[in-house]
Motif scaffolding. Structure first.
Motif, short mmCIF file in Angstrom:
data_model
loop_
_atom_site.label_atom_id
_atom_site.label_comp_id
_atom_site.label_asym_id
_atom_site.label_seq_id
_atom_site.Cartn_x
_atom_site.Cartn_y
_atom_site.Cartn_z
N ALA A 44 10.43 -16.81 -54.60
CA ALA A 44 9.61 -16.11 -55.59
C ALA A 44 8.19 -15.96 -55.05
O ALA A 44 7.55 -16.94 -54.64
CB ALA A 44 9.59 -16.90 -56.89
N HIS A 45 7.69 -14.74 -55.05
CA HIS A 45 6.34 -14.49 -54.53
C HIS A 45 5.80 -13.21 -55.12
O HIS A 45 6.54 -12.39 -55.69
CB HIS A 45 6.37 -14.39 -53.00
CG HIS A 45 7.09 -13.16 -52.50
ND1 HIS A 45 6.44 -12.01 -52.12
CD2 HIS A 45 8.42 -12.91 -52.36
CE1 HIS A 45 7.33 -11.11 -51.75
NE2 HIS A 45 8.53 -11.61 -51.89
N VAL A 46 4.50 -13.03 -54.99
CA VAL A 46 3.84 -11.80 -55.43
C VAL A 46 4.06 -10.76 -54.33
O VAL A 46 3.63 -10.94 -53.21
CB VAL A 46 2.34 -12.03 -55.67
CG1 VAL A 46 1.65 -10.72 -56.01
CG2 VAL A 46 2.13 -13.04 -56.80
N GLY A 47 4.73 -9.67 -54.68
CA GLY A 47 5.07 -8.65 -53.70
C GLY A 47 3.93 -7.66 -53.46
O GLY A 47 3.35 -7.15 -54.40
N TYR A 48 3.62 -7.42 -52.20
CA TYR A 48 2.60 -6.44 -51.82
C TYR A 48 3.22 -5.24 -51.14
O TYR A 48 4.23 -5.36 -50.45
CB TYR A 48 1.60 -7.08 -50.84
CG TYR A 48 0.52 -7.89 -51.51
CD1 TYR A 48 -0.71 -7.32 -51.85
CD2 TYR A 48 0.72 -9.23 -51.81
CE1 TYR A 48 -1.70 -8.06 -52.46
CE2 TYR A 48 -0.28 -9.97 -52.42
CZ TYR A 48 -1.48 -9.39 -52.74
OH TYR A 48 -2.46 -10.11 -53.35
N ARG A 49 2.61 -4.09 -51.33
CA ARG A 49 2.99 -2.91 -50.57
C ARG A 49 1.73 -2.17 -50.12
O ARG A 49 0.65 -2.34 -50.70
CB ARG A 49 3.89 -2.00 -51.38
CG ARG A 49 3.25 -1.28 -52.54
CD ARG A 49 4.21 -0.23 -53.10
NE ARG A 49 3.62 0.54 -54.17
CZ ARG A 49 2.81 1.58 -54.01
NH1 ARG A 49 2.44 1.94 -52.80
NH2 ARG A 49 2.35 2.25 -55.06
N TYR A 98 8.48 -25.56 -56.04
CA TYR A 98 7.58 -26.41 -55.27
C TYR A 98 8.14 -26.62 -53.86
O TYR A 98 7.41 -26.52 -52.87
CB TYR A 98 7.38 -27.75 -55.98
CG TYR A 98 6.59 -28.75 -55.16
CD1 TYR A 98 5.20 -28.68 -55.11
CD2 TYR A 98 7.23 -29.76 -54.44
CE1 TYR A 98 4.47 -29.58 -54.35
CE2 TYR A 98 6.51 -30.66 -53.68
CZ TYR A 98 5.13 -30.57 -53.64
OH TYR A 98 4.41 -31.46 -52.88
N LEU A 99 9.42 -26.91 -53.75
CA LEU A 99 10.03 -27.11 -52.44
C LEU A 99 10.02 -25.82 -51.62
O LEU A 99 9.80 -25.84 -50.40
CB LEU A 99 11.46 -27.63 -52.60
CG LEU A 99 11.60 -29.02 -53.25
CD1 LEU A 99 13.08 -29.37 -53.45
CD2 LEU A 99 10.91 -30.09 -52.42
N GLN A 100 10.26 -24.69 -52.28
CA GLN A 100 10.18 -23.41 -51.57
C GLN A 100 8.79 -23.21 -50.96
O GLN A 100 8.66 -22.68 -49.84
CB GLN A 100 10.49 -22.26 -52.53
CG GLN A 100 11.95 -22.13 -52.91
CD GLN A 100 12.21 -20.95 -53.82
OE1 GLN A 100 11.28 -20.24 -54.23
NE2 GLN A 100 13.47 -20.72 -54.16
N MET A 101 7.76 -23.62 -51.67
CA MET A 101 6.40 -23.47 -51.17
C MET A 101 6.18 -24.25 -49.88
O MET A 101 5.53 -23.78 -48.95
CB MET A 101 5.40 -23.92 -52.25
CG MET A 101 3.94 -23.82 -51.83
SD MET A 101 2.82 -24.07 -53.24
CE MET A 101 3.22 -25.76 -53.69
N ALA A 137 6.49 -31.67 -44.20
CA ALA A 137 6.66 -31.32 -45.61
C ALA A 137 7.81 -30.33 -45.77
O ALA A 137 8.63 -30.44 -46.69
CB ALA A 137 5.37 -30.73 -46.17
N ALA A 138 7.90 -29.36 -44.86
CA ALA A 138 8.97 -28.37 -44.92
C ALA A 138 10.33 -29.01 -44.64
O ALA A 138 11.33 -28.67 -45.27
CB ALA A 138 8.70 -27.25 -43.93
N LEU A 139 10.37 -29.94 -43.69
CA LEU A 139 11.62 -30.62 -43.35
C LEU A 139 12.16 -31.40 -44.55
O LEU A 139 13.34 -31.31 -44.89
CB LEU A 139 11.41 -31.56 -42.16
CG LEU A 139 12.60 -32.44 -41.77
CD1 LEU A 139 13.78 -31.59 -41.32
CD2 LEU A 139 12.20 -33.44 -40.69
N LEU A 140 11.29 -32.14 -45.21
CA LEU A 140 11.71 -32.91 -46.38
C LEU A 140 12.20 -31.98 -47.49
O LEU A 140 13.17 -32.29 -48.19
CB LEU A 140 10.56 -33.79 -46.87
CG LEU A 140 10.13 -34.92 -45.93
CD1 LEU A 140 8.91 -35.64 -46.48
CD2 LEU A 140 11.28 -35.91 -45.70
N ALA A 141 11.52 -30.85 -47.65
CA ALA A 141 11.93 -29.89 -48.68
C ALA A 141 13.27 -29.25 -48.33
O ALA A 141 14.15 -29.11 -49.19
CB ALA A 141 10.86 -28.81 -48.83
#
Length: 358
Positions: free
Chosen positions: A172-177, A245-248, A309-313
Motif C-alpha cells: 500500500a502506497h501513495v501512487g504518483y504519476r 508496518y512490516l511492509q514498510m 529490520a527488513a529481514l525480520l519483517a
C-alpha cells in the motif's frame, strides 16, 4: 482562542492557560490530562506551520506578507486549517464555521500553487484559501484542485520509480504519476519547464489521501501521546496494523529510503470518534535510492540497520518479491540505482532463505 475539530471546540486557549473541552477529539500530541500554553503554541503550532527549509517557503510567506519566524502568525492567516486533518482555530469573537475555513471544501488559490511549486511571484490580491502555509516537508510542492479532486503536485522524479516498485511489491502506497503536456502547462510556465528539464527533474502528482472523514496522524505526534500516557508507541503500532508496518520495513530497505522519520508515516484517524485506524499508505520517497550503506532504521524500537529490520519483517510476512527481478528499470532512477534495488532485493530473499534453514 478556540481549537476546533470541525465545528466542535476541543480546547480553549486563554492568556492564563488552556482548558480541555473534548479530550477524545484533541490532536494526538495534545491528548493528556493537562495542556499548557507551551504544549499548544510550542509543540502543536510550531509543527503545523510551514518549514522555512521547504523549497519556495520564503516566496510563499513573502507573497502573503506573513512573518517568517512566528508560527502562530503563519497559521493565523489560514486559521490553522490543513489538508491533513480537521483541525483549525478561531478567535472568540469570530463568527466562523468549518464550512468557511475548510480547505477540503473551499476553492484554493491557483496562483499560490505556482508560487509554491516553482517560485513564481504571487499575483493575486485579497484573502485567499491556501493549504501551503500548513503543508509539511522540504521538497517543492503545491496543492491543485482538478475536476473536483485535490492533488499534490511535486518536483521529484524518484517518486515515480518508488511508486512503480511498490506497485510490483503489492504494498500500500501513495501512487504518483508524471505530469506532462497540457496538464503541465496549466501549472508551470514554459521558462520554468525548461529549468526543470535542465535539472533532469519531473513534475509528478498524487491524489490527496486525507478527507473530511479521516485525518492523518503522524507517528511523531502519536509517539508524543504515548510518552505522555505511559504507552509503548511501537507496541501500539504492531497491535493496530502489523502487516503494513512490516511492509514498510521491507520497502525502506529495498528502496534504501534513508528519510523515514516520524513525520512521514503514521495512522488514519476517524474524525467522528477520534480513534486511530490503519497506517496510511507509504509516502514521501524523495530521499530513496541513496548510495549510503548500512543506514539505521528510524522506524524500529530496537537499534538495527534497514537490512536487519527488513529481514525480520520478511521472515514473518513472506512478501512476494519476485516481480522486482522481472521489471524493467522504472523512470526516475539511474541504471546504477536500479541495479542496487535488484541487488538488495536478491540479498533479502537469500538472507531470509538462510535464516529460515538455520
Amino acid at each position: 482562542l478556540y481549537l476546533m475539530a470541525k465545528d466542535i471546540p476541543v480546547l480553549e486557549i486563554e492568556q492564563g492557560g488552556c482548558r480541555i473541552l473534548n479530550r477524545d477529539l484533541l490532536p494526538f500530541s495534545l491528548r493528556r490530562d493537562e495542556v499548557t500554553l507551551e504544549d499548544f503554541y510550542g509543540t502543536w503550532m510550531n509543527s503545523r506551520a510551514i518549514q522555512l527549509s521547504r523549497t519556495n517557503s520564503k516566496m510563499i510567506l513573502n507573497s502573503m506578507r506573513v512573518s517568517q519566524t512566528n508560527a502562530y502568525r503563519i497559521c493565523q492567516t489560514c486559521h490553522g486549517a490543513s489538508l491533513s486533518d480537521m483541525y483549525w482555530f478561531r478567535e472568540e469573537d469570530e463568527n466562523l464555521e468549518w464550512k468557511d475555513v475548510s480547505l477540503f471544501r473551499n476553492d484554493i488559490s491557483k496562483a499560490m500553487a505556482s508560487t509554491a511549486l516553482v517560485g513564481d511571484v504571487l499575483r493575486e490580491n485579497g484573502k485567499i484559501h491556501t493549504p501551503e502555509l500548513t503543508t509539511q516537508g522540504v521538497a517543492a510542492k503545491a496543492w491543485v484542485r482538478d475536476g473536483g479532486e485535490l492533488y499534490l503536485y511535486k518536483i521529484g522524479k524518484k517518486e515515480l520509480a518508488a511508486s512503480k516498485i511498490l506497485d510490483a511489491l503489492g504494498f500500500a502506497h501513495v501512487g504518483y504519476r508524471k505530469v506532462e503536456g497540457e496538464e503541465l502547462d496549466r501549472v508551470v510556465t514554459a521558462e520554468r519547464k525548461e529549468r526543470i528539464r535542465a535539472l533532469d527533474e519531473r513534475v509528478v502528482k498524487c491524489r490527496l489521501i486525507a478527507s473530511e472523514e479521516r485525518s492523518m496522524v503522524s507517528f511523531e505526534d502519536f509517539q508524543i501521546f504515548c510518552q505522555e500516557n505511559g504507552r509503548n508507541a511501537f507496541g501500539e503500532v504492531l497491535g493496530l496494523d502489523r502487516e503494513h508496518y512490516l511492509q514498510m520495513q521491507i520497502a525502506d530497505y529495498i528502496l534504501n529510503n534513508i528519510d523515514r522519520h516520524g513525520a512521514n508515516w503514521g495512522f488514519f484517524m476517524d474524525n467522528e470518534t477520534g480513534r486511530l485506524q490503519e497506517l496510511y499508505p507509504l509516502m514521501d520517497h524523495d530521499q530513496a535510492f541513496s548510495d549510503v550503506e548500512g543506514m539505521y532504521s528510524q522506524t524500529t524500537e530496537d537499534e538495527m540497520d534497514l537490512e536487519t529490520a527488513a529481514l525480520l519483517a520478511q521472515t514473518e510476512l513472506h512478501a512476494d518479491l519476485s516481480n522486482i527481478s522481472r521489471m524493467e528499470r522504472p523512470e526516475g532512477i539511474s541504471e546504477k540505482q536500479w541495479q542496487q534495488v535488484k541487488k538488495r532485493t536478491a540479498a533479502l530473499e537469500e538472507r531470509c532463505r538462510l535464516y529460515e534453514t538455520e
